[in-house]
Motif scaffolding. Structure first.
Motif, PDB file in Angstrom:
ATOM      1  N   GLU A   1      59.114  -8.383 -14.389  1.00 50.00           N
ATOM      2  CA  GLU A   1      57.955  -7.765 -13.721  1.00 50.00           C
ATOM      3  C   GLU A   1      57.179  -8.820 -12.927  1.00 50.00           C
ATOM      4  OE1 GLU A   1      53.756  -5.498 -14.817  1.00 50.00           O
ATOM      5  OE2 GLU A   1      55.329  -5.664 -16.360  1.00 50.00           O
TER       6      GLU A   1
ATOM      7  N   THR B   1      58.406 -11.607 -11.629  1.00 42.65           N
ATOM      8  CA  THR B   1      59.212 -11.979 -10.456  1.00 42.65           C
ATOM      9  C   THR B   1      59.050 -10.949  -9.352  1.00 42.65           C
ATOM     10  OG1 THR B   1      60.815 -13.127 -11.858  1.00 42.65           O
ATOM     11  CG2 THR B   1      61.551 -12.467  -9.658  1.00 42.65           C
ATOM     12  N   ASP B   2      59.069  -9.668  -9.744  1.00 43.81           N
ATOM     13  CA  ASP B   2      58.897  -8.597  -8.763  1.00 43.81           C
ATOM     14  C   ASP B   2      57.497  -8.653  -8.144  1.00 43.81           C
ATOM     15  OD1 ASP B   2      59.810  -6.014  -7.531  1.00 43.81           O
ATOM     16  OD2 ASP B   2      58.072  -5.266  -8.655  1.00 43.81           O
ATOM     17  N   ALA B   3      56.484  -8.918  -8.970  1.00 41.81           N
ATOM     18  CA  ALA B   3      55.102  -8.992  -8.466  1.00 41.81           C
ATOM     19  C   ALA B   3      54.958 -10.131  -7.454  1.00 41.81           C
ATOM     20  CB  ALA B   3      54.133  -9.177  -9.630  1.00 41.81           C
ATOM     21  N   ARG B   4      55.574 -11.262  -7.747  1.00 37.59           N
ATOM     22  CA  ARG B   4      55.470 -12.411  -6.847  1.00 37.59           C
ATOM     23  C   ARG B   4      56.195 -12.138  -5.521  1.00 37.59           C
ATOM     24  NH1 ARG B   4      54.198 -17.474  -8.988  1.00 37.59           N
ATOM     25  NH2 ARG B   4      55.954 -18.501  -7.928  1.00 37.59           N
ATOM     26  N   LYS B   5      57.332 -11.398  -5.603  1.00 32.47           N
ATOM     27  CA  LYS B   5      58.031 -11.033  -4.367  1.00 32.47           C
ATOM     28  C   LYS B   5      57.140 -10.151  -3.489  1.00 32.47           C
ATOM     29  CE  LYS B   5      62.831 -11.286  -6.018  1.00 32.47           C
ATOM     30  NZ  LYS B   5      64.039 -10.490  -6.397  1.00 32.47           N
ATOM     31  N   ARG B   6      56.324  -9.313  -4.130  1.00 35.14           N
ATOM     32  CA  ARG B   6      55.421  -8.422  -3.398  1.00 35.14           C
ATOM     33  C   ARG B   6      54.088  -9.107  -3.097  1.00 35.14           C
ATOM     34  NH1 ARG B   6      53.711  -4.941  -6.468  1.00 35.14           N
ATOM     35  NH2 ARG B   6      54.797  -5.264  -8.436  1.00 35.14           N
ATOM     36  N   ARG B   7      54.041 -10.436  -3.389  1.00 36.67           N
ATOM     37  CA  ARG B   7      52.870 -11.268  -3.137  1.00 36.67           C
ATOM     38  C   ARG B   7      51.645 -10.811  -3.931  1.00 36.67           C
ATOM     39  NH1 ARG B   7      54.081 -14.887   0.461  1.00 36.67           N
ATOM     40  NH2 ARG B   7      51.902 -15.523   0.797  1.00 36.67           N
ATOM     41  N   ASN B   8      51.931 -10.153  -5.072  1.00 38.81           N
ATOM     42  CA  ASN B   8      50.863  -9.766  -5.987  1.00 38.81           C
ATOM     43  C   ASN B   8      50.704 -10.907  -6.999  1.00 38.81           C
ATOM     44  OD1 ASN B   8      49.047  -8.635  -7.741  1.00 38.81           O
ATOM     45  ND2 ASN B   8      50.194  -6.727  -8.047  1.00 38.81           N
TER      46      ASN B   8
ATOM     47  N   ARG C   1      48.807 -10.407 -10.415  1.00 37.72           N
ATOM     48  CA  ARG C   1      49.569  -9.814 -11.517  1.00 37.72           C
ATOM     49  C   ARG C   1      50.536 -10.840 -12.104  1.00 37.72           C
ATOM     50  NH1 ARG C   1      49.907  -7.561 -16.055  1.00 37.72           N
ATOM     51  NH2 ARG C   1      51.859  -6.465 -16.502  1.00 37.72           N
TER      52      ARG C   1
END
Length: 496
Positions: free
Chosen positions: A457, A459-466, A469
């Motif tokens: 989760e 890794t996905d957040a960082r890809k979305r620049r969140n 989170r």
């Protein structure tokens, strides 16, 4: 690779191999279920586990019998004090024993034999000995083994019978090492004690006859390995040999395997010293079952081990290093940018250390040298992962090495969170909540699977620049004792 194992009978290193077909037949003395098992008990069971796992790794099949002593002097005494029948008293501690064995990763034997379920076999064995005037009955209805009828008595322990008083008897199950005496096979009924009505009278078996009867029932009169703690060499195993060989007129076990005692912080473990620990005591202090397993088997079985809390912490750190390395190799294998070619120097080292690992285990189960071989690879492979010279071709050899390592040591898979959760539940049920260490509550609060889900989760957040989170997840993991590290091959993590 042939296994060479020290044989207490003869005091020499000998090849270990099945007498027939490819099945290693072994009998190892199990627990007397009158209390919770302590770490000295479990050191023995863990090294028996190393033996059976090594034998299987070398290609043997296994027929391993372990007894449960669920009737003896201590059980009868404790059950009477508790005011409950012995089967009710022992059921609690047998259940706890297997829970502890599971926590430590000890494999179940193929056959588990309870003494109370094999009274008939014990009676038949006593009848056979009586028919040859080797067992005799006393006025109170008890039966004893006549040591003078077995000239080889003492061949396992080196016991010298010179000066033994002929016909002198010992009634208790466990006795001093200078007490070579006719020993009880069957104890006549006493008021309030558990008893069985049989062809040889009403009473209950002595401790020593139990193992002989059950070993021969399941493995035959002659089998490959008999094991246990060094404290069982005399009188228990000596008495087993005497009564079994008098009955069968054959050698009993060909190979005798004994595990040495452990010390705790340099002293003999005892309640009076304040250094007596069950597995559950250590779990409540926040120590991990995997670290306890790794520490207890890392010192070879014929060496006296000094158990220390510093060593237990070092063991936990070593396991985290191994798990982090395994995750790092797995992450590298998934990295599309990883070079296809192997690092040939690393390949050669891994092949050499894999051979050394197997050779160490085959050399009288030298777990210390086997462990060292694995860490030599971890050091070298981490350097190549750091400098970019690790190749995709290296993955297969290292995966094989780690697989063979874990076939015996069994610490790479993280089961600690579930074990910690069970320990907390047990402590609360037993009214020991005040003994639960804060580290234990933290350790049981998150599983490996939950950690992986949170990292995915993040890794996905960082890809979305969140990034908010992502930082929140990192902080959440840190609060639960999990450290994460971002690297070029992905994210690795370890528990504190």
């Amino acid at each position: 690779m042939a296994i060479e194992l020290f044989n207490t009978l003869g005091s020499r290193i000998e090849p270990l191999a099945p007498a027939r077909d490819n099945t290693l037949r072994m009998y190892c003395c199990g627990p007397t279920v009158y209390d919770y098992g302590h770490i000295g008990n479990f050191r023995t069971f863990l090294h028996v586990d190393v033996l059976r796992r090594t034998a299987r790794l070398q290609g043997f099949l296994l027929k391993h019998v372990m007894n449960i002593t669920d009737v003896d002097d201590k059980i009868i005494r404790n059950a009477a004090l508790a005011g409950v029948p012995i089967n009710e008293y022992t059921a609690k501690f047998e259940k706890a024993f297997f829970e502890d064995m599971d926590a430590l990763g000890v494999e179940r034997p193929e056959i588990i034999a309870r003494a109370t379920e094999n009274i008939g076999e014990m009676v038949k064995l006593i009848e056979q000995l009586a028919s040859e005037d080797i067992a005799y009955k006393t006025e109170d209805g008890s039966w004893y083994f006549r040591i003078a009828k077995f000239p080889d008595y003492g061949k396992l322990s080196g016991k010298d019978l010179d000066g033994m008083e002929d016909g002198a008897r010992v009634d208790v199950d466990e006795y001093e090492k200078d007490a070579a005496r006719d020993f009880a096979l069957w104890k006549a009924v006493k008021p309030g004690e558990a008893s069985w009505e049989t062809e040889i009278g009403t009473g209950r078996p002595g401790w020593h006859i139990e193992c002989s009867a059950m070993a021969m029932k399941y493995l035959g009169p002659n089998f490959d390995v008999h094991g246990g703690g060094e404290d069982l060499t005399f009188p228990h195993h000596e008495n087993e040999i005497a009564q079994s060989e008098c009955a069968s007129h054959q050698p009993f076990a060909r190979h005798w395997f004994h595990v040495r005692f452990l010390l705790v912080e340099g002293k003999k473990m005892s309640k009076s010293e304040g250094n007596f620990y069950t597995l559950r005591d250590l779990l409540l202090k926040g120590y991990r079952a995997s670290a306890i397993r790794f520490l207890l088997i890392s010192v070879p079985y014929r060496h006296q081990m000094n158990f220390t809390f510093e060593g237990l912490t070092e063991s936990a750190n070593a396991i985290e290093r191994l798990r982090t390395f395994a995750r790092r190799v797995d992450a590298a294998a998934k990295n599309a940018a990883l070079p296809a070619e192997s690092n040939e120097e690393l390949d050669a080292l891994v092949a050499d250390k894999l051979s050394a690992y197997h050779a160490a285990l085959a050399n009288d189960l030298n777990t210390a040298e086997a462990r060292a071989a694995i860490f030599d690879v971890v050091r070298a492979a981490n350097i190549t992962l750091d400098n970019g010279t690790f190749g995709r071709g290296n993955v297969e050899r290292i995966t094989k090495l780690l697989s063979d390592f874990d076939e015996v040591f069994d610490v790479l898979t993280d089961r600690d969170a579930a074990i910690s959760q069970a320990a907390v539940a047990w402590a609360e049920a037993e009214g020991r909540s005040d003994e639960i260490a804060p580290e234990l509550r933290a350790a049981q609060s998150i599983s490996d699977e939950q950690i992986e889900q949170l990292i995915a989760e993040r890794t996905d957040a960082r890809k979305r620049r969140n990034f908010a989170r992502g930082d929140a997840i990192r902080n959440e993991l840190m609060e639960k004792g999990v450290l994460i590290e971002d690297g070029k091959d992905g994210v690795t993590w370890k528990r504190k």
